[in-house]
Design a protein around this motif. Structure first.
Motif, PDB file in Angstrom:
ATOM      1  N   ILE A  21      -3.001   2.252  -3.351  1.00  0.00           N
ATOM      2  CA  ILE A  21      -2.850   0.874  -3.821  1.00  0.00           C
ATOM      3  C   ILE A  21      -1.797   0.810  -4.910  1.00  0.00           C
ATOM      4  N   SER A  38      -1.037  -4.367  -8.069  1.00  0.00           N
ATOM      5  CA  SER A  38      -2.054  -5.193  -7.417  1.00  0.00           C
ATOM      6  C   SER A  38      -3.038  -5.753  -8.431  1.00  0.00           C
ATOM      7  N   VAL A  53       0.867  -1.165   0.000  1.00  0.00           N
ATOM      8  CA  VAL A  53       0.000   0.000   0.000  1.00  0.00           C
ATOM      9  C   VAL A  53       0.903   1.214   0.000  1.00  0.00           C
ATOM     10  N   ILE A  98      -7.294  -6.158  -4.890  1.00  0.00           N
ATOM     11  CA  ILE A  98      -8.004  -4.897  -4.623  1.00  0.00           C
ATOM     12  C   ILE A  98      -9.366  -5.175  -4.000  1.00  0.00           C
TER      13      ILE A  98
END
Length: 234
Positions: free
Chosen positions: A210, A214, A169, A219
């Motif tokens: 994010i 990812s 993150v 997510i």
């Protein structure tokens, strides 16, 4: 004529037990300065000056530098205490042994003072003599466990961080909460008799960063977790 200066054997506790461990693994045919230097990680000059002489004084090696029968007993845990007792009686005068004979009550300061007076040495040498005296008086093979763990050279291998499959993150904190408190209202509110009412309001902003790497599934997991743990309405 000046009195001849006395000297007593001294050997660091760590070197004593480390060398004993080497003897337990395999007793050398000859205890040379080179052998001691390699076994204890020191220079040959230091081994020759500081380790070989006390080993001879203790009777663990002979003038030919070969291990004696006492050395073979020294490496045996069941005979260790007996070996220390023999060395203790051989090395130290009766007077000293009569005064300080209780391994459970060793008065280090008093023993240091005795060595300083008898051998006419300074505090550093007296302390080294006392440490060796106490080690032989204790005659406790379990003291070997008190050796300091060897330091890793060049800092050693540092533990590697454990990688997680959870998406990163951003480089900033995973979840950043910015809490803003509105200025409380002091105006008159109907039904309060015209009295001002303190009415604070709390506003919470949640920012999620994010990583672009990812996957959609990751997510989705993030938002499912948010819905589960954050008190969101609407």
């Amino acid at each position: 004529m000046a009195d001849e200066k006395k000297s007593y054997p001294k050997i660091p506790r760590n070197n004593w037990f480390l060398l004993r461990d080497k003897f337990k693994q395999r007793t050398p045919e000859r205890v040379s300065p080179s052998y001691v230097a390699t076994a204890l990680g020191m220079s040959e000059a230091s081994a020759s000056a500081n380790i070989i002489p006390p080993l001879r004084a203790f009777g663990l090696i002979g003038e030919d530098s070969k291990p004696t029968d006492l050395a073979y007993d020294w490496r045996d845990d069941s005979k260790y205490a007996g070996v220390c007792e023999k060395i203790f009686e051989k090395v130290y005068p009766q007077e000293l042994r009569d005064i300080f004979h209780d391994p459970q009550n060793i008065d280090s300061k008093a023993i240091e003072n005795w060595f300083a007076r008898d051998a006419k040495v300074g505090q550093s040498a007296a302390r080294a003599y006392t440490a060796t005296f106490a080690m032989l008086l204790e005659a406790d093979v379990s003291k070997a466990k008190e050796q300091k763990a060897p330091k890793l050279k060049n800092g050693g291998d540092k533990p590697k961080p454990i990688k997680s499959s959870t998406p990163k993150v951003a480089a900033t904190p995973a979840t950043k909460k910015a809490v803003h408190q509105d200025v409380p209202s002091t105006g008159e509110t109907p039904g309060t008799g015209g009295k001002p009412v303190f009415s604070p309001k709390l506003h919470v902003d949640i920012q999620i960063h994010i990583s672009p790497d990812s996957s959609p599934e990751q997510i989705d997991k993030i938002f499912e977790s948010m819905a589960k743990h954050l008190p969101l309405k609407g």
